[in-house]
Design an enzyme around this catalytic site. Structure first.
Site, PDB file in Angstrom:
ATOM      1  N   LYS A  29       3.266   9.617   8.663  1.00  0.00           N
ATOM      2  CA  LYS A  29       2.513   9.172   9.838  1.00  0.00           C
ATOM      3  C   LYS A  29       3.084   9.586  11.206  1.00  0.00           C
ATOM      4  O   LYS A  29       2.702  10.595  11.764  1.00  0.00           O
ATOM      5  CB  LYS A  29       2.344   7.664   9.787  1.00  0.00           C
ATOM      6  CG  LYS A  29       1.292   7.221   8.756  1.00  0.00           C
ATOM      7  CD  LYS A  29       1.008   5.765   8.898  1.00  0.00           C
ATOM      8  CE  LYS A  29       0.048   5.225   7.850  1.00  0.00           C
ATOM      9  NZ  LYS A  29      -1.355   5.528   8.090  1.00  0.00           N
ATOM     10  N   ASP A  39       9.577   2.487   1.438  1.00  0.00           N
ATOM     11  CA  ASP A  39       8.402   3.226   1.932  1.00  0.00           C
ATOM     12  C   ASP A  39       8.231   2.907   3.418  1.00  0.00           C
ATOM     13  O   ASP A  39       7.735   1.852   3.797  1.00  0.00           O
ATOM     14  CB  ASP A  39       7.155   2.818   1.134  1.00  0.00           C
ATOM     15  CG  ASP A  39       5.881   3.488   1.666  1.00  0.00           C
ATOM     16  OD1 ASP A  39       5.914   4.110   2.733  1.00  0.00           O
ATOM     17  OD2 ASP A  39       4.830   3.351   0.996  1.00  0.00           O
ATOM     18  N   PHE A  76       0.862  -1.185   0.000  1.00  0.00           N
ATOM     19  CA  PHE A  76       0.000   0.000   0.000  1.00  0.00           C
ATOM     20  C   PHE A  76       0.893   1.227   0.000  1.00  0.00           C
ATOM     21  O   PHE A  76       1.778   1.359   0.852  1.00  0.00           O
ATOM     22  CB  PHE A  76      -0.912   0.028   1.241  1.00  0.00           C
ATOM     23  CG  PHE A  76      -1.862   1.196   1.214  1.00  0.00           C
ATOM     24  CD1 PHE A  76      -3.061   1.121   0.522  1.00  0.00           C
ATOM     25  CD2 PHE A  76      -1.545   2.386   1.847  1.00  0.00           C
ATOM     26  CE1 PHE A  76      -3.940   2.213   0.468  1.00  0.00           C
ATOM     27  CE2 PHE A  76      -2.414   3.478   1.803  1.00  0.00           C
ATOM     28  CZ  PHE A  76      -3.610   3.385   1.111  1.00  0.00           C
TER      29      PHE A  76
HETATM   30  C1  LIG Z   1       3.192   2.276   3.770  1.00  0.00           C
HETATM   31  C2  LIG Z   1       2.277   3.396   3.467  1.00  0.00           C
HETATM   32  N1  LIG Z   1       2.570   4.256   2.489  1.00  0.00           N
HETATM   33  C3  LIG Z   1       1.789   5.294   2.208  1.00  0.00           C
HETATM   34  C4  LIG Z   1       0.617   5.523   2.895  1.00  0.00           C
HETATM   35  C5  LIG Z   1      -0.239   6.692   2.566  1.00  0.00           C
HETATM   36  O1  LIG Z   1      -0.165   7.644   3.581  1.00  0.00           O
HETATM   37  P1  LIG Z   1      -1.260   8.795   3.716  1.00  0.00           P
HETATM   38  O2  LIG Z   1      -2.539   8.161   4.130  1.00  0.00           O
HETATM   39  O3  LIG Z   1      -0.676   9.721   4.739  1.00  0.00           O
HETATM   40  O4  LIG Z   1      -1.365   9.435   2.383  1.00  0.00           O
HETATM   41  C6  LIG Z   1       0.259   4.655   3.932  1.00  0.00           C
HETATM   42  C7  LIG Z   1      -0.977   4.849   4.677  1.00  0.00           C
HETATM   43  O5  LIG Z   1      -1.498   3.985   5.332  1.00  0.00           O
HETATM   44  C8  LIG Z   1       1.110   3.568   4.225  1.00  0.00           C
HETATM   45  O6  LIG Z   1       0.808   2.702   5.200  1.00  0.00           O
END
Ligand SMILES: Cc1ncc(COP(=O)(O)O)c(C=O)c1O
Length: 412
Positions: free
Chosen positions: A254, A225, A138
């Site tokens: 986050k 990521d 994700f």
């Molecule tokens: C690994 C990862 N990357 C990107 C995102 C996207 O982040 P945001 O919701 O702040 O756009 C998330 C959100 O859960 C995530 O868990």
């Protein structure tokens, strides 16, 4: 002034219904505890999905925010922003990388990473650069990041997807080698070293190292990521540090600013110098409030040794879960690292979220059958004990209802 913590008497659905929400609103919190608008108390096993690193109303974060709000919330990226420089220097020191682009969320940090990868490709004469991504990953919900995401559910209805992604299974180095052999357009690999939304799927360290080796050999960017798994949650600032190498790009967000929206794309190695003036931007990115919040959060993580705590408390929770429910029929696997924990069951178990709520605890279920725990890093053994005392019977009762016979026998 609107009362901030009261629901309207008959709520008109003016907020777009993009979420399946629980019928409860949180009003305030202290440490690992939250209270709803009706005064009910909850143990926080989720931290706003890995955001509230320091729990709620941390006594050092609150004055740091107050102080900054009284000085300057936003200036503009048209001017120098000294707090950005301070935070960037700190992130580089912690990550081993060299430069930072600031934004406001995880998807934006990934969007910056994807643009860097494409630009890197173009700079090397690759007209149609491609990026290797993982199944079940994700990365966000913008068009580019949902295209990189390995979930049809997230993508459905938003086609045509952004092109240029090649998908492989996690922890399968041979699949990456095959792509390396046949696809000359690949310029980068994007991986969540521990997949969060996908069900707390942990990359093996040898796999990460093997992937890094291929990236070195092919001169691809390694993009880690760490939006969900980074910033101390697994016991190190970043998950790649467990594997002992440096990636080229690390999107984070986050947990970085203790709840204040922030995103950062930290880069080094081959990604250095790829973005030139005018290549990317964000109005709010790196505003003084977010930077002050992040600097304070990082200081507090260090001062209070919260990464050690994440390992200690996380190990305790996983060990106890394994001991108490690991052998039950219907429990497929208990996994994770630090305070990022997944319990995979044989059955869809979304109902457990409401049942936990009814018992005063916030948890999450992802990919239908994985209970996900992402408590604040200030979660101590004492809170872990309380969490287990609620969660374990809940899981046992759930499995009994599914007719998993040993579960009933062992819970006696
Ligand atoms: C690994 C990862 N990357 C990107 C995102 C996207 O982040 P945001 O919701 O702040 O756009 C998330 C959100 O859960 C995530 O868990």
């Amino acid at each position: 002034m609107n009362a901030p913590d009261k629901l309207p008497a008959s709520p008109e659905p003016h907020v777009m219904s993009t979420y399946g929400r629980l019928p409860m609103a949180l009003a305030y919190g202290r440490g690992c505890w939250l209270w709803d608008t009706e005064g009910r108390k909850y143990l926080d096993g989720l931290a706003g999905i890995a955001v509230n690193t320091l729990g709620h109303a941390h006594p050092k974060l609150v004055p740091a925010l107050r102080d900054q709000i009284g000085k300057l919330i936003h200036s503009s990226n048209y001017y120098l922003v000294p707090l950005q420089e301070q935070l960037a220097a700190r992130l580089c020191e912690l990550s081993g990388l060299t430069n930072v682009f600031f934004c406001n969320s995880g998807l934006e940090a990934n969007e910056a990473a994807l643009k860097i990868a494409r630009k890197y490709g173009h700079d090397r004469g690759v007209a149609e650069p491609a990026i290797i991504v993982m199944e079940k990953a994700f990365h966000g919900r913008s068009l580019a990041t949902l295209s990189a995401t390995g979930s049809r559910k997230v993508q459905a209805g938003f086609e045509p997807l952004v092109s240029g992604f090649v998908r492989v299974p996690l922890n399968d180095l041979e699949a990456v080698r095959q792509v390396a052999e046949h696809n000359k357009n690949v310029v980068a690999v994007l991986i969540e070293p521990i997949q969060g939304e996908g069900g707390i799927n942990v990359s093996r360290l040898e796999y990460l190292r093997g992937l890094k080796e291929i990236c070195e050999r092919k001169e691809w960017l390694f993009i880690s990521d760490e939006v969900q798994c980074g910033v101390g949650r697994t016991g190190k600032w970043f998950v790649y540090q467990h594997a002992g190498f440096l990636p080229d790009v690390v999107p984070i967000a986050k947990g970085l600013a203790g709840g204040v929206p922030v995103g950062a794309c930290v880069i080094g190695g081959r990604a250095k110098g790829v973005f030139k003036p005018g290549n990317h931007g964000s109005t709010f990115g790196g505003n003084p409030l977010a930077c002050a919040a992040a600097l304070a959060t990082l200081d507090i993580i260090e001062e209070e040794r919260l990464m050690d705590n994440a390992v200690r408390t996380g190990d305790y929770i996983r060990t106890e879960l394994t001991r108490q429910i690991g052998g039950l029929k219907g429990v497929r696997q208990i996994r994770g690292q630090g305070l990022m924990i997944g319990i995979e069951l044989d059955y869809p178990c979304g109902e457990l979220v409401q049942q936990a709520l009814d018992r005063g605890m916030l948890i999450n279920v992802t990919v239908d059958n994985v209970i996900r725990l992402l408590p604040p890093l200030v979660f101590r053994i004492e809170e872990a004990g309380l969490l287990l005392a609620t969660l374990v019977p809940l899981v046992r009762q759930f499995l009994d209802r599914q007719g998993a016979p040993q579960a009933a026998a062992q819970s006696a």
